[in-house]
Design a protein around this motif. Structure first.
Motif, PDB file in Angstrom:
ATOM      1  N   THR A  96       1.182  -0.970   0.220  1.00  0.00           N
ATOM      2  CA  THR A  96       0.239   0.145   0.197  1.00  0.00           C
ATOM      3  C   THR A  96       0.527   1.284   0.661  1.00  0.00           C
ATOM      4  N   SER A 146      -0.503   4.221  -0.374  1.00  0.00           N
ATOM      5  CA  SER A 146      -1.097   5.659   0.433  1.00  0.00           C
ATOM      6  C   SER A 146      -2.501   4.461   0.861  1.00  0.00           C
ATOM      7  N   PRO A 147      -3.165   5.282   1.458  1.00  0.00           N
ATOM      8  CA  PRO A 147      -4.443   4.067   2.306  1.00  0.00           C
ATOM      9  C   PRO A 147      -4.994   4.234   1.249  1.00  0.00           C
ATOM     10  N   GLY A 148      -5.545   2.959   0.638  1.00  0.00           N
ATOM     11  CA  GLY A 148      -6.402   3.284  -0.409  1.00  0.00           C
ATOM     12  C   GLY A 148      -5.746   2.600  -1.905  1.00  0.00           C
ATOM     13  N   SER A 178      -3.159   0.714  -3.759  1.00  0.00           N
ATOM     14  CA  SER A 178      -1.503   0.040  -3.805  1.00  0.00           C
ATOM     15  C   SER A 178      -0.117   0.118  -4.932  1.00  0.00           C
ATOM     16  N   TYR A 235      -0.894  14.333   0.074  1.00  0.00           N
ATOM     17  CA  TYR A 235      -2.530  13.917   0.952  1.00  0.00           C
ATOM     18  C   TYR A 235      -2.731  15.882   1.052  1.00  0.00           C
ATOM     19  N   ALA A 275       2.476   4.123   3.601  1.00  0.00           N
ATOM     20  CA  ALA A 275       1.176   4.352   4.104  1.00  0.00           C
ATOM     21  C   ALA A 275       1.593   3.629   5.109  1.00  0.00           C
ATOM     22  N   VAL A 276       1.932   3.063   5.970  1.00  0.00           N
ATOM     23  CA  VAL A 276       2.137   1.768   7.240  1.00  0.00           C
ATOM     24  C   VAL A 276       2.116   3.289   7.973  1.00  0.00           C
ATOM     25  N   THR A 287      -1.058   5.248   7.967  1.00  0.00           N
ATOM     26  CA  THR A 287      -2.202   4.325   8.880  1.00  0.00           C
ATOM     27  C   THR A 287      -2.071   4.084  10.297  1.00  0.00           C
ATOM     28  N   ARG A 288      -0.897   3.021  10.776  1.00  0.00           N
ATOM     29  CA  ARG A 288      -1.145   2.814  12.290  1.00  0.00           C
ATOM     30  C   ARG A 288      -0.388   4.190  12.755  1.00  0.00           C
ATOM     31  N   GLU A 312      -2.763   8.563  11.546  1.00  0.00           N
ATOM     32  CA  GLU A 312      -4.924   8.330  11.565  1.00  0.00           C
ATOM     33  C   GLU A 312      -5.321   8.270  12.916  1.00  0.00           C
TER      34      GLU A 312
END
Lengths: 144, 81, 496, 91, 122, 497
Positions: free
Chosen positions: C67, C69-71, C73, F400, F476-477, F480-481, F484
């Motif tokens: 992934t 960016s969230p959502g 991959s 973002y 991403a990790v 999310t971890r 967020e």
């Protein structure tokens, strides 16, 4: 650096005042639990007495009485003691600076905290005294 | 807590502050600053904060005054400009 | 149409990245360094080719890495459109590698390590673009391509090259950031960026926002594919060494922009949506204007590479035009033209490079009689030039045929006219070169001979390739079938 | 930059005057500051720390960590002066 | 009205003191004067805290066995503690600033901001 | 109660004091104890991060007193991560032996290392504390240390540092005053407690003034656009290695504090709807982006260019805060992390160039790419990340932020962010062009003189450059971890989206 100013009156006043101030400083630190005073005030007062020595006796003599390195050592070791006082309760399962868990046998509860405050006040006093003298020394070095 | 004392001390404090900034002789300014700190210490004591008053008198008025004077001697500049 | 997990797309992308590292490490030993390049090129081609049967059978190799960016991959998926682009890039990389070796050694250029390393990174990025499974992955490789090409553009390190490099960066980075806006906008309104045949955006988003999104995409991809008002970086970038112009400016970079249009029109917004918001007309309009103007401007160029550059601009717009027409034939033609144009244009550039290495001449007016000294080179040139003009049976004819058919199917007779006119113009600016080369007298032009086989063989091969692709559009790599698969999946219509 | 002084002063003064109208009256025993946390210190200092001077008990115990930080600030000032003014090797 | 005034006048005057301090820091050219201004500002802030922590009818925050531990009888000790810290921080800053001053005066032979800036841009 | 929060900071303080004591006896001991302290702290930070990720937010009651009474340390995923980065970057700076000549005061090892450790301790204290006044104390610790560390950069640095001290004191005083208003209005100093008590007082002039004062105070510390005036001088005259830590961590910590103050002490809707604070931060940030970028283009001096670029990057964070939606805040926080790596790497490169060749101005950087390929490669990676080229870290914070501004319907911010990456490209590619695209001056024998710095300078730079890439690919990790989990509660309280 500060020169010794040859004057009998200053010498005498200094020799009388310095012990008095130091005594008062000790009193202020000790009395911090019961009345106004404590580590900061006592430490500063003690430092003031040393500064007075520096001003009256000049560089050489006062450095003999209170070596400049001692100031730094006092400052750092005071803080070290403070930190260790803070860390000690962690060894005994308490939080950082939780004097209630100081590993001192035979004392407990409020007395332990009282003791903790005492240790801390003294370490503050040492540290502040050392740093103030250090500050004075360093700033006075600039004088030429 | 007697408000008249407070009031007049504050008035004097303001005067001392202005004086400390406006005096051209730097040594005098530093002296006035010490006085200012000392007056503040008095006010602290008047308000019941004896510990603060103590510290302000020793550190604020005493030590900082000494350090200022030392710095002035080091820089050898008595006057503004 | 199902996807299955396979590491092949990833390896296809990474192999040249790895090669680039090895090239840098073995920079002091030219032979080893170039062996890496060739090995990587062959490996890449083999891997790409090995995915072909599965893709033809409707099974798409897919690999989702992690992934990013969230959502979303970082995912690669090989579909017909992707493999067409990937295949053309990887085939031509092999030839260009050989050619580059000859070119760089022939001119004893400086900093060859940087050159080959950047080249390998560019190819990596191109494959990434071809195989990207979603818009974010696409964008990442798209920007990497922009940056990796920069060292190649400024390779000469002369003030003009640096100026061209600056122009290149300004244009392409601007396009990139506009694309970033479009990308973020897409993600915010759709919640996904995974490519889906027929598009994943819906009318519910609202006419205005879709139009705005389309305009952002148009500018973003338009810069890279050198649509007319923002084309001027491409002729400037011709200052780069010829193999760079050949592969990157005919195949990789500009095709990446065009391929972006394919992805946008077919897999993000979807032809129906574009039709509804009236965006296709805009696309077609820009493309038509670009085709004509670029052809006209090509006439004015005396520098061979610049003339080729303008020709490239025009031909890129053929593809865009095909996409905008929305009929299955036009889509097939457009997608097919990606490959065909690549093969033909690279031949032309390679010829130009061979001439330059041998004679240090770049201007068309200096090329009188060169064909007699370098018959193979100029023969290949003639084949490719005629192909671009649309002379059967060379590759250009096939794709143009479908394009014209598409214009007729949709009833856009004006565009048919545009295509035919531009065919004439193409012939008009290419044939004089050929004629001059073969038939003009050549005083003092006898001391030259063919360039080294490193260079001549690749350009011969590409010429033969473009001929073969014209003669047997479907036998070689099944390109036609792939193209019509793309067209069918996108437009939902049958193949004529 | 000096011309900035006047508007900055005016703004600051205005802000302060405005702000103080939102504070509780001076010496108000029921003010939040007097009612929220501090009563606990006053009530429990003897019981929990055996120290009649509440300032000391708060300083060294309840908020002892602040005091650690503050003493560190002084030490930092000493070090800073050493670093800036003193020449030569060593401390 | 008078009560309102008595309840707030000291804040007003302290605000004036702070403004004087800011004036010193911004408008004075001499670096020592700037430092004096800084001290004035800081002391004014300490005053603000102590004034705000006042409590009518209460005495110094030292438990007097005769008064017991009734919170209404003692002044809120928390602002005092905070201001002890504040004063110490203030003096530390002053000391460091003075060290800078000494060094600046050694290198630039001036304590006037304009002169120093002119010297710097040379 | 896990002890992780305090264990991160304790070794730094402890060994700072020990190093002074040891330094009285022997200088080398001070260096060793500084390294030991930094390493221990790093270990604790890693441990803390793991613990936070497995167990969630940790709250530590210093002295054993429950929060409103005593001081609370809060280690949430984000602050653990910040602490890790601070210690990491700090350790990179600490391990430079004082003889390396990068500090510009080679013999003053003892106070220097003590100062750096106190700086780090202050920064970590600010990040993990949950108490308003404790934050002030640690703010002053790190400010004081940074004044001194900037001042060792030479005579210009002295004046810059003095001006910074003046402004920093104003900032600290404003912050203290703001706390004063909050304290007198609510009676509490604990952040969580204050956040609970405040909503009923939102109309009070005292609270409004407190918001303004705290905003200005922290704004000065983080060099948000109109309050940035101290930064260019301070960061360009400071020794590079100190500038690295200041620009990469110190500024970021201040920005983090602003986010914490604005979002977890006050409520979002209050700052967005009742007071125009969020909009102000956003527009200040946007103006800062433009201003910083344009000024950076105009600079010849490499470090000064980096300093102005810092202002622009702070602008990004400001824009992210100003957007006041989850994506914006995530972007701002991610940019804080990314910028720490990018700018740290760039300033260390500046130091490396200065150390090896004595060069400072960009026009003289001709051909450095050939002379020190590894270091300039790292520079290129960091520069591309600043520009925001995809897989590097810088791209993702922009991603973002742009998404956040589109979600918020704020196209102006999106366009400014995007446009500024072009401006950034202008000033970084100018350097890249000089460095890589121009042949270096050759010596008489015709060979290029290599001058790659020694490993002790090179390795940290390379680590940071690789970190930029790793951070980009693993964003991403992190989001999310870590991010967020921090951002989500803010918005569920605020009843936002």
């Amino acid at each position: 650096m500060i020169e010794r100013y040859e004057n009998v009156i200053i010498d005498i006043v200094c020799s009388v005042m310095v012990p008095l101030i130091q005594l008062f400083a000790l009193y202020v630190v000790v009395h911090g639990h019961y009345g106004p005073g404590g580590g900061f005030q006592g430490g500063v007062l003690f430092a003031v007495s040393i500064i007075l020595l520096r001003l009256c006796l000049g560089k050489e003599a006062s450095h003999k009485k209170f070596p400049p390195k001692l100031a730094a050592a006092l400052a750092a070791s005071g803080m070290l003691v403070y930190m260790l006082t803070g860390l000690a309760p962690m060894a005994a399962g308490g939080a950082f600076l939780d004097y209630g868990h100081l590993p001192i046998p035979g004392v407990s509860g409020a007395e332990l905290r009282f003791l903790g405050i005492t240790i801390v006040e003294w370490s503050i006093a040492f540290s502040v005294c050392g740093t103030m003298v250090l500050l004075f020394d360093v700033l006075a070095e600039g004088m030429r | 807590m007697i408000w008249q004392i407070d009031f007049w001390l504050l008035v004097v404090l303001i005067i001392a502050a202005l004086l400390a900034l406006e005096v051209r002789d730097l040594l005098a300014a530093v002296a006035v600053l010490s006085a200012y700190s000392f007056l503040a210490a008095l006010l602290f004591a008047q308000l019941g904060a004896i510990d603060v008053s103590f510290v302000e008198a020793t550190l604020g008025a005493g030590v900082s005054g000494v350090l200022f004077v030392l710095a002035l001697f080091c820089t050898r500049r008595r006057y503004e400009k | 149409m199902e996807a299955y997990f396979s590491l092949k797309p990833l390896i296809a992308v990474l192999v040249s990245l790895l090669a680039s590292g090895l090239i840098v490490l073995s920079g002091s030993r030219p032979n080893l360094r170039e062996a890496w390049t060739i090995t990587a090129a062959l490996a890449k081609f083999a891997i790409t080719l090995s995915m072909m049967p599965a893709v033809l059978a409707g099974k798409y190799p897919e690999v989702a890495l992690f992934t990013i960016s969230p959502g979303v991959s970082l995912a690669l998926k090989v579909d017909p459109a992707g493999i067409i682009f990937g295949l053309s890039a990887s085939v031509l990389w092999i030839l260009t590698s050989f050619y580059s070796i000859g070119y760089m050694r022939g001119l004893s250029e400086h900093n060859q390590t940087r050159y080959f390393a950047s080249f390998a990174v560019c190819l990596s990025a191109t494959m990434g673009i071809a195989f990207a499974a979603n818009l974010l992955t696409f964008f990442i490789f798209y920007e990497v391509l922009t940056i990796a090409t920069y060292p190649l553009v400024i390779h000469k390190e002369t003030p003009e090259a640096l100026a061209a490099g600056r122009k290149y960066l300004v244009y392409l980075l601007t396009g990139g950031v506009v694309l970033l806006l479009a990308l973020a906008f897409t993600y915010q309104i759709a919640g996904t960026v995974d490519f889906r045949p027929g598009g994943f955006l819906s009318q519910q988003v609202g006419q205005d926002r879709l139009m705005m999104l389309f305009m952002l995409f148009l500018v973003g991809f338009g810069v890279k594919s050198a649509i007319m008002p923002v084309h001027s970086w491409l002729p400037s970038a011709m200052i780069a060494p010829t193999p760079v112009s050949a592969l990157l400016h005919a195949v990789a970079v500009v095709k990446a922009g065009v391929f972006g249009f394919v992805r946008m029109a077919g897999f993000v917004m979807g032809p129906e949506l574009l039709q509804e918001i009236g965006a296709l007309g805009i696309m077609a309009g820009f493309a038509a204007v670009t085709i004509i103007l670029a052809s006209l401007m090509a006439f004015r160029q005396d520098n061979l590479k610049r003339r080729l550059a303008y020709s490239t601009i025009g031909h890129l717009s053929y593809i865009v035009l095909g996409l905008a027409l929305l009929s299955p034939s036009a889509w097939s033609g457009g997608v097919l033209h990606i490959v065909n144009h690549a093969a033909m244009k690279i031949t032309l550039f390679l010829c130009a490079g061979a001439i330059y290495v041998k004679t240090h001449r770049e201007n068309i007016s200096d090329l009188n009689g060169i064909g007699r000294q370098m018959p193979l080179t100029m023969g290949a040139f003639a084949v490719a030039a005629m192909g671009l003009a649309g002379v059967p049976p060379i590759a250009g004819f096939v794709s143009k045929w479908y394009l014209v058919q598409g214009t007729l199917e949709t009833g856009q007779v004006a565009l048919t006219g545009v295509l035919l006119l531009s065919g004439l113009l193409n012939a008009g600016y290419f044939l004089p070169i050929v004629a001059r080369a073969f038939f003009s007298p050549s005083p003092g032009f006898s001391k030259y001979s063919e360039a080294s086989p490193w260079m001549v063989i690749p350009l011969m091969l590409t010429a033969v390739l473009s001929l073969l692709m014209g003669l047997f559009p479907d036998q070689l790599f099944h390109l036609y079938q792939l193209a019509s698969n793309v067209a069918a999946s996108v437009t939902g219509g049958g193949v004529p | 930059m000096r011309w900035l002084a006047v508007p900055v002063m005016a703004l600051f003064l205005a802000l302060m005057l405005y702000a103080t109208t939102g504070l509780p009256l001076r010496g108000e025993p029921q003010a939040p500051a007097n009612a929220h946390v501090s009563p606990y210190y006053i009530e429990k200092t003897i019981e929990e720390t055996g120290t009649p001077n509440i300032v000391t008990s708060v300083l060294a115990d309840y908020r002892g960590y602040d005091t650690l930080g503050e003493t560190t600030v002084i030490l930092a000032a000493g070090l800073a002066c050493l670093l800036i003014l003193r020449r030569g090797k060593g401390l | 009205m008078l009560e309102e005034f008595l309840g707030r006048y000291s804040y007003f005057m302290i605000a004036v003191l702070m403004t004087i301090g800011i004036y010193g820091m911004l408008a004075k050219r001499n670096l020592i004067k700037k430092l004096i201004g800084m001290n004035i500002l800081q002391t004014a802030i300490f005053l603000f805290f102590i004034e705000g922590g006042g409590k009518l009818g209460a005495t110094v925050p030292v438990i007097d066995p005769q008064l017991g531990n009734d919170p209404a009888k003692y002044i809120n000790p928390l602002p005092h503690v905070l201001m002890l810290t504040g004063i110490v921080v203030g003096i530390s800053l002053t000391a460091v600033a003075l060290a800078f001053l000494i060094n600046i005066s050694r290198t630039f032979h001036s304590l006037d901001e304009d002169c120093i800036l002119k010297e710097m841009s040379k | 109660m896990s002890a992780a929060p305090v264990l991160i900071i304790a070794p730094l303080l402890l060994f700072a004091f020990i190093s002074i004591l040891a330094g009285l006896w022997r200088t080398s001991l001070a260096y060793i104890s500084a390294v030991v302290g930094g390493t221990l702290s790093l270990a604790a930070a890693v441990f803390g991060l793991f613990q936070v990720l497995t167990e969630g937010k940790l709250s530590y009651h210093l002295g054993g007193w429950p929060p409103p009474l005593g001081i609370e340390y809060v280690l949430d995923p984000l602050s653990a991560f910040m602490a890790l980065i601070i210690v990491f970057v700090g350790l990179v700076v600490i391990v430079y032996p004082p003889k390396a000549g990068l500090y510009q005061v080679p013999q003053r090892a003892v106070p220097l290392h003590g100062m750096i450790m106190l700086l780090l301790a202050g920064l970590i204290g600010v990040v993990v504390t949950g108490d308003l006044f404790n934050l002030f104390v640690f703010l002053e610790i790190y400010s004081l240390s940074s004044y001194a560390l900037i001042a060792i950069g030479g005579k210009h640095a002295l004046v810059a540092s003095f001006r910074y001290l003046m402004l920093g004191t104003v900032a600290g005083s404003f912050y203290l005053l703001g706390i004063g208003f909050i304290y007198f209005a609510t009676g509490s100093l604990n952040m969580a407690d204050v956040a609970r008590l405040l909503p009923s007082l939102y109309a009070s002039p005292a609270i409004i003034a407190a918001v303004a004062l705290i905003f200005i105070g922290i704004g000065i510390k983080m060099a948000l656009f109109p309050l940035h005036i101290w930064l260019p001088d301070a960061h360009s005259y400071a020794p590079s290695i100190i500038a690295a830590i200041l620009a990469s961590v110190q500024i970021e910590v201040a920005a983090y504090v602003l986010i914490r103050m604005l979002l977890s002490v006050f409520q979002l809707d209050y700052l967005r709807l009742q007071l125009p604070v969020m909009a102000t931060v956003g527009w200040c940030g946007a103006a800062g982006i433009i201003f910083g970028s344009v000024m950076a283009i105009a600079q010849r001096d490499f470090k000064r260019m980096l300093a102005y670029s810092t202002i622009a990057q702070i602008g990004y964070i400001g824009v992210g805060i100003g957007l006041a939606n989850p994506l914006g805040i995530i972007g701002a926080l991610l940019h804080i992390l990314n910028h720490a790596f990018m700018k740290g790497c760039l300033f260390l490169v500046a130091g490396g160039i200065r150390h090896e060749t004595g060069l400072r101005e960009i026009p003289w950087f001709v051909g450095l790419g050939r002379r020190m390929p590894l270091m300039m490669g790292a520079f290129a990676v960091a520069a591309l990340s600043m520009v925001g080229i995809p897989p590097t870290a810088g791209f993702f914070s922009k991603w973002y932020l742009v998404r956040g501004s589109i979600e918020g319907g704020n196209w102006a911010f999106a366009v400014i962010i995007v446009a500024s990456s072009l401006l950034t490209a202008v000033y970084f590619f100018r350097v890249i062009e000089k460095v890589f695209a121009n042949p270096p001056p050759t010596s008489s024998t015709g060979t290029v003189q290599k001058c790659e710095p020694p490993p002790r300078i090179l390795v940290p730079i390379l680590i940071l450059a690789v970190g930029v890439l790793v951070l980009g690919l693993s964003n991403a990790v992190i989001v999310t971890r870590v991010l967020e989990q921090v951002v989500a509660p803010l918005f569920s309280i605020a009843g936002g989206r």
